[in-house]
Design a protein around this motif. Structure first.
Motif, PDB file in Angstrom:
ATOM      1  N   HIS A 211      82.927  45.029   9.932  1.00  0.00           N
ATOM      2  CA  HIS A 211      81.576  45.221  10.458  1.00  0.00           C
ATOM      3  C   HIS A 211      80.588  45.668   9.379  1.00  0.00           C
ATOM      4  N   GLY A 212      81.077  45.919   8.176  1.00  0.00           N
ATOM      5  CA  GLY A 212      80.182  46.333   7.103  1.00  0.00           C
ATOM      6  C   GLY A 212      79.592  45.181   6.315  1.00  0.00           C
ATOM      7  N   LEU A 213      79.922  43.957   6.657  1.00  0.00           N
ATOM      8  CA  LEU A 213      79.395  42.811   5.929  1.00  0.00           C
ATOM      9  C   LEU A 213      77.885  42.675   6.152  1.00  0.00           C
ATOM     10  N   SER A 214      77.197  42.311   5.094  1.00  0.00           N
ATOM     11  CA  SER A 214      75.764  42.072   5.222  1.00  0.00           C
ATOM     12  C   SER A 214      75.534  40.741   5.940  1.00  0.00           C
TER      13      SER A 214
ATOM     14  N   ARG B 215      77.940  37.470   5.841  1.00  0.00           N
ATOM     15  CA  ARG B 215      78.517  36.912   7.061  1.00  0.00           C
ATOM     16  C   ARG B 215      78.180  35.430   7.197  1.00  0.00           C
ATOM     17  N   ARG B 216      76.972  35.029   6.793  1.00  0.00           N
ATOM     18  CA  ARG B 216      76.616  33.614   6.830  1.00  0.00           C
ATOM     19  C   ARG B 216      77.488  32.812   5.866  1.00  0.00           C
ATOM     20  N   SER B 217      77.739  33.385   4.688  1.00  0.00           N
ATOM     21  CA  SER B 217      78.621  32.705   3.728  1.00  0.00           C
ATOM     22  C   SER B 217      80.036  32.588   4.271  1.00  0.00           C
TER      23      SER B 217
ATOM     24  N   ARG C  92      92.120  30.631   5.514  1.00  0.00           N
ATOM     25  CA  ARG C  92      91.746  30.857   6.910  1.00  0.00           C
ATOM     26  C   ARG C  92      92.122  32.264   7.373  1.00  0.00           C
ATOM     27  N   VAL C  93      93.343  32.699   7.057  1.00  0.00           N
ATOM     28  CA  VAL C  93      93.785  34.035   7.473  1.00  0.00           C
ATOM     29  C   VAL C  93      92.923  35.118   6.817  1.00  0.00           C
ATOM     30  N   ALA C  94      92.642  34.948   5.522  1.00  0.00           N
ATOM     31  CA  ALA C  94      91.825  35.939   4.810  1.00  0.00           C
ATOM     32  C   ALA C  94      90.409  36.003   5.383  1.00  0.00           C
ATOM     33  N   SER C  95      89.844  34.846   5.690  1.00  0.00           N
ATOM     34  CA  SER C  95      88.480  34.832   6.228  1.00  0.00           C
ATOM     35  C   SER C  95      88.443  35.418   7.640  1.00  0.00           C
ATOM     36  N   ASP C  96      89.498  35.188   8.426  1.00  0.00           N
ATOM     37  CA  ASP C  96      89.553  35.777   9.770  1.00  0.00           C
ATOM     38  C   ASP C  96      89.616  37.305   9.683  1.00  0.00           C
ATOM     39  N   LEU C  97      90.345  37.815   8.708  1.00  0.00           N
ATOM     40  CA  LEU C  97      90.401  39.273   8.524  1.00  0.00           C
ATOM     41  C   LEU C  97      89.046  39.832   8.093  1.00  0.00           C
ATOM     42  N   LEU C  98      88.377  39.105   7.194  1.00  0.00           N
ATOM     43  CA  LEU C  98      87.050  39.544   6.744  1.00  0.00           C
ATOM     44  C   LEU C  98      86.045  39.554   7.887  1.00  0.00           C
ATOM     45  N   ALA C  99      86.198  38.630   8.829  1.00  0.00           N
ATOM     46  CA  ALA C  99      85.248  38.532   9.934  1.00  0.00           C
ATOM     47  C   ALA C  99      85.225  39.797  10.780  1.00  0.00           C
ATOM     48  N   HIS C 100      86.320  40.585  10.736  1.00  0.00           N
ATOM     49  CA  HIS C 100      86.381  41.829  11.505  1.00  0.00           C
ATOM     50  C   HIS C 100      85.804  43.025  10.743  1.00  0.00           C
TER      51      HIS C 100
END
Length: 237
Positions: free
Chosen positions: A52-55, A59-61, A42-50
């Motif tokens: 802005h370079g994600l495709s 982001r859907r994954s 959960r913590v890792a995914s919350d960090l990834l959510a920030h």
């Protein structure tokens, strides 16, 4: 030599008691062991959510990962509640149902928005109940998570009535055969749907029974499902 009937009954009761203890110990241990890795995810995914370079596809994954983690954390909360209920009595207090409903709606709102689903909240009454608030949170959260998981278009509606809370969706629904198995552990209405392993509704049902409530399901294949938490008259404050 024939075995006395009373000996057979005593042996069966002893085996049931041993099985109950083992189930309790496993539930308690598994819940704690799974909590740490889920927190890491959960913590890792919350960090990834920030980032802005994600495709868009990434982001859907990521959103699916976050939803799955939320579902699993809800199931673990329910399992721990079941295990703790064996260790000590649950704490019963008087509280307004609307407070729990508001809290759980805010919790599920991002998942609804991610799928483009509308949310409706209809308050037909303002009941209070004498119960453990955390139990209602876990059960309602599970029903809302199921509604979001199995709905791709339309809306999720929550109705608060004098003696129950209803969660209605416009999702895939269930036929009579699936509806009859819905409370069984590991049952999933549609194979391949992202999210829970089919444990949530079974555990929620057991928690409801502990509090003297019931969970009722009505569903039409292809049209949606209505899940109700029905409070016994004795718990209404």
């Amino acid at each position: 030599m024939a075995i006395p009937e009373q000996h057979i009954v005593a042996t069966s009761a002893s085996q049931d008691a041993v099985s109950a203890v083992r189930e309790h110990e496993f539930t308690h241990a598994a819940s704690h062991e799974l909590r740490t890795p889920l927190t890491v995810i959960r913590v890792a995914s919350d960090l990834l959510a920030h980032d802005h370079g994600l495709s868009c596809s990434s982001r859907r994954s990521l959103e699916r990962i976050q939803a799955a983690v939320g579902d699993m954390e809800a199931i673990l909360d329910a399992l721990l509640l079941l295990a703790r209920a064996e260790d000590c009595a649950l704490v019963y207090v008087d509280f307004p149902v609307r407070e729990v409903v508001q809290q759980e709606l805010e919790r599920v709102r991002p998942a609804l928005q991610a799928k483009g689903l509308n949310l409706q909240w209809v308050e037909e009454a303002t009941p209070s109940v004498h119960a453990p608030p955390r139990v209602l949170q876990v059960i309602l959260g599970n029903l809302l998570a199921n509604a979001v998981r199995f709905t791709d278009l339309g809306e999720v509606r929550v109705r608060v009535c004098a003696d129950r809370v209803l969660v209605e969706d416009t999702g895939i629904g269930m036929d009579a055969q699936a509806l009859a198995q819905a409370h069984a552990a590991f049952f999933c209405a549609r194979a391949g749907v992202a999210g829970g392993p089919g444990l949530g509704l079974s555990v929620a049902h057991r928690l409801a029974v502990r509090c003297g409530w019931s969970i009722r399901l009505e569903s039409t294949l292809g049209c949606g499902t209505c899940a109700s938490i029905v409070f016994a008259p004795s718990v209404l404050a």
